[in-house]
Design a protein around this motif. Structure first.
Motif, PDB file in Angstrom:
ATOM      1  N   ARG A   1       0.822  -1.214   0.000  1.00 19.45           N
ATOM      2  CA  ARG A   1       0.000   0.000   0.000  1.00 19.45           C
ATOM      3  C   ARG A   1       0.862   1.273   0.000  1.00 19.45           C
ATOM      4  N   ALA A   2       0.387   2.237  -0.753  1.00 23.25           N
ATOM      5  CA  ALA A   2       1.093   3.518  -0.873  1.00 23.25           C
ATOM      6  C   ALA A   2       1.024   4.300   0.439  1.00 23.25           C
ATOM      7  N   ASP A   3       2.111   5.023   0.711  1.00 19.24           N
ATOM      8  CA  ASP A   3       2.180   5.813   1.942  1.00 19.24           C
ATOM      9  C   ASP A   3       2.666   7.244   1.708  1.00 19.24           C
ATOM     10  N   GLY A   4       2.672   7.678   0.456  1.00 21.83           N
ATOM     11  CA  GLY A   4       3.110   9.036   0.142  1.00 21.83           C
ATOM     12  C   GLY A   4       4.584   9.149  -0.181  1.00 21.83           C
ATOM     13  N   THR A   5       5.302   8.047  -0.167  1.00 20.08           N
ATOM     14  CA  THR A   5       6.741   8.057  -0.446  1.00 20.08           C
ATOM     15  C   THR A   5       7.039   8.437  -1.893  1.00 20.08           C
ATOM     16  N   ASN A   6       6.267   7.882  -2.827  1.00 26.94           N
ATOM     17  CA  ASN A   6       6.518   8.138  -4.252  1.00 26.94           C
ATOM     18  C   ASN A   6       5.906   9.463  -4.672  1.00 26.94           C
ATOM     19  N   ASP A   7       6.624  10.165  -5.544  1.00 29.95           N
ATOM     20  CA  ASP A   7       6.191  11.498  -5.985  1.00 29.95           C
ATOM     21  C   ASP A   7       5.219  11.468  -7.160  1.00 29.95           C
ATOM     22  N   TYR A   8       5.053  10.304  -7.777  1.00 24.78           N
ATOM     23  CA  TYR A   8       4.174  10.198  -8.948  1.00 24.78           C
ATOM     24  C   TYR A   8       3.234   9.013  -8.799  1.00 24.78           C
ATOM     25  N   LEU A   9       1.979   9.254  -9.160  1.00 19.14           N
ATOM     26  CA  LEU A   9       1.024   8.151  -9.208  1.00 19.14           C
ATOM     27  C   LEU A   9       0.420   8.097 -10.592  1.00 19.14           C
ATOM     28  N   ILE A  10       0.097   6.880 -10.992  1.00 24.23           N
ATOM     29  CA  ILE A  10      -0.533   6.656 -12.288  1.00 24.23           C
ATOM     30  C   ILE A  10      -1.912   6.068 -12.029  1.00 24.23           C
ATOM     31  N   VAL A  11      -2.930   6.775 -12.507  1.00 26.02           N
ATOM     32  CA  VAL A  11      -4.297   6.278 -12.417  1.00 26.02           C
ATOM     33  C   VAL A  11      -4.591   5.559 -13.731  1.00 26.02           C
TER      34      VAL A  11
ATOM     35  N   THR B   1      -4.149   1.686 -24.833  1.00 34.52           N
ATOM     36  CA  THR B   1      -5.359   0.875 -24.988  1.00 34.52           C
ATOM     37  C   THR B   1      -5.312  -0.385 -24.128  1.00 34.52           C
ATOM     38  N   SER B   2      -4.304  -0.514 -23.278  1.00 38.05           N
ATOM     39  CA  SER B   2      -4.175  -1.684 -22.406  1.00 38.05           C
ATOM     40  C   SER B   2      -3.414  -1.276 -21.151  1.00 38.05           C
ATOM     41  N   THR B   3      -3.432  -2.132 -20.157  1.00 42.54           N
ATOM     42  CA  THR B   3      -2.694  -1.846 -18.927  1.00 42.54           C
ATOM     43  C   THR B   3      -1.204  -1.724 -19.203  1.00 42.54           C
ATOM     44  N   TYR B   4      -0.681  -2.618 -20.027  1.00 47.65           N
ATOM     45  CA  TYR B   4       0.735  -2.555 -20.389  1.00 47.65           C
ATOM     46  C   TYR B   4       1.063  -1.198 -21.029  1.00 47.65           C
ATOM     47  N   GLU B   5       0.238  -0.760 -21.977  1.00 46.03           N
ATOM     48  CA  GLU B   5       0.473   0.527 -22.623  1.00 46.03           C
ATOM     49  C   GLU B   5       0.273   1.687 -21.652  1.00 46.03           C
ATOM     50  N   ASN B   6      -0.704   1.583 -20.727  1.00 43.34           N
ATOM     51  CA  ASN B   6      -0.874   2.630 -19.709  1.00 43.34           C
ATOM     52  C   ASN B   6       0.465   2.912 -19.047  1.00 43.34           C
ATOM     53  N   LEU B   7       1.121   1.862 -18.611  1.00 39.43           N
ATOM     54  CA  LEU B   7       2.382   2.019 -17.879  1.00 39.43           C
ATOM     55  C   LEU B   7       3.528   2.404 -18.806  1.00 39.43           C
ATOM     56  N   LEU B   8       3.618   1.761 -19.944  1.00 35.92           N
ATOM     57  CA  LEU B   8       4.701   2.041 -20.895  1.00 35.92           C
ATOM     58  C   LEU B   8       4.669   3.499 -21.348  1.00 35.92           C
ATOM     59  N   TYR B   9       3.501   3.975 -21.780  1.00 32.10           N
ATOM     60  CA  TYR B   9       3.400   5.341 -22.289  1.00 32.10           C
ATOM     61  C   TYR B   9       3.501   6.371 -21.162  1.00 32.10           C
ATOM     62  N   SER B  10       3.052   6.017 -19.980  1.00 31.29           N
ATOM     63  CA  SER B  10       3.163   6.938 -18.843  1.00 31.29           C
ATOM     64  C   SER B  10       4.619   7.134 -18.431  1.00 31.29           C
ATOM     65  N   MET B  11       5.446   6.146 -18.672  1.00 31.90           N
ATOM     66  CA  MET B  11       6.869   6.262 -18.325  1.00 31.90           C
ATOM     67  C   MET B  11       7.515   7.461 -19.005  1.00 31.90           C
TER      68      MET B  11
ATOM     69  N   ILE C   1       0.547   3.078  -8.202  1.00 29.77           N
ATOM     70  CA  ILE C   1      -0.463   2.687  -9.187  1.00 29.77           C
ATOM     71  C   ILE C   1      -1.829   2.717  -8.519  1.00 29.77           C
ATOM     72  N   VAL C   2      -2.799   3.360  -9.178  1.00 31.32           N
ATOM     73  CA  VAL C   2      -4.177   3.388  -8.709  1.00 31.32           C
ATOM     74  C   VAL C   2      -5.029   2.597  -9.681  1.00 31.32           C
ATOM     75  N   SER C   3      -5.699   1.578  -9.144  1.00 37.94           N
ATOM     76  CA  SER C   3      -6.619   0.787  -9.949  1.00 37.94           C
ATOM     77  C   SER C   3      -7.580   0.074  -9.001  1.00 37.94           C
ATOM     78  N   ASN C   4      -8.472  -0.713  -9.576  1.00 45.83           N
ATOM     79  CA  ASN C   4      -9.376  -1.505  -8.744  1.00 45.83           C
ATOM     80  C   ASN C   4      -8.605  -2.658  -8.126  1.00 45.83           C
ATOM     81  N   ASP C   5      -9.065  -3.100  -6.977  1.00 47.44           N
ATOM     82  CA  ASP C   5      -8.345  -4.094  -6.186  1.00 47.44           C
ATOM     83  C   ASP C   5      -7.945  -5.332  -6.980  1.00 47.44           C
TER      84      ASP C   5
END
Length: 190
Positions: A33-43, A116-126, A138-142
């Protein structure tokens, strides 16, 4: 005849074991679980209904992200999601608008609107992350977090997570489908 019976029983046992193990893996996704340590979040994006209305899954992700961003004002958000054939807007643009409506300053939100996919969400967000930043939230459903974290790791990112509740109306279907997607990720890495 006995050979076929043993074969069918064997397939049933293997399938049941695989189903249970993948369910266990999905449940492990909420551990870090996130605790504010990371400066960037991806929804991570999800379905947008006509008129730019977020689906319940996406609404829950945005609710969790907004609370976290209010609690951690140093964190910047990347909203990630393109436009599906049945969507009239990109998921990222809808997420941006909702977060701004929830009081998040626009300059804290970056848009990734091609995936258009979870993989691309992360790849392109990088590409939106500052150089040398490899730790993200990372923010997503459980149900989705284990696979998203695994994909992030495969891309060289370290992640903690924020779990949004999965709407009851889609929970069973989502968890069954996620098992198949997670198995594919374990095998293919994407």
């Amino acid at each position: 005849m006995n050979k076929w019976l043993y074969f069918i029983i064997g397939i049933g046992v293997i399938s049941s074991g695989l189903y249970i193990w993948l369910g266990y893996e999905i449940n492990q996704g909420e551990k870090n679980r996130a605790d504010g340590t990371n400066d960037y979040l991806i929804v991570l994006g999800a379905k947008v209904k006509p008129g730019g209305v977020p689906s319940l899954s996406l609404k829950n992700r945005l609710d969790v992200a907004a609370v976290y961003l209010h609690d951690h004002p140093h964190v910047k958000a990347i909203v990630s999601g393109g436009q599906g054939p049945d969507e009239d807007r990109t998921e990222a643009s809808v997420m941006f608008d909702v977060l701004v409506e929830k009081g998040i300053a626009p300059d804290r939100i970056m848009l990734e609107d091609q995936s258009t996919s979870t993989y691309e969400n992360l790849l392109y967000s990088m590409s939106l992350l500052p150089e040398k930043i490899t730790d993200i939230t990372i923010v997503s459903n459980d149900f989705h977090l284990r696979r998203a974290s695994l994909l992030a790791q495969n891309l060289g990112l370290q992640s903690d997570v924020l779990a949004a509740p999965t709407p009851k109306v889609v929970e069973f279907k989502s968890r069954v489908r996620e098992r198949l997607a997670l198995l594919k990720t374990f095998i293919a890495g994407k």
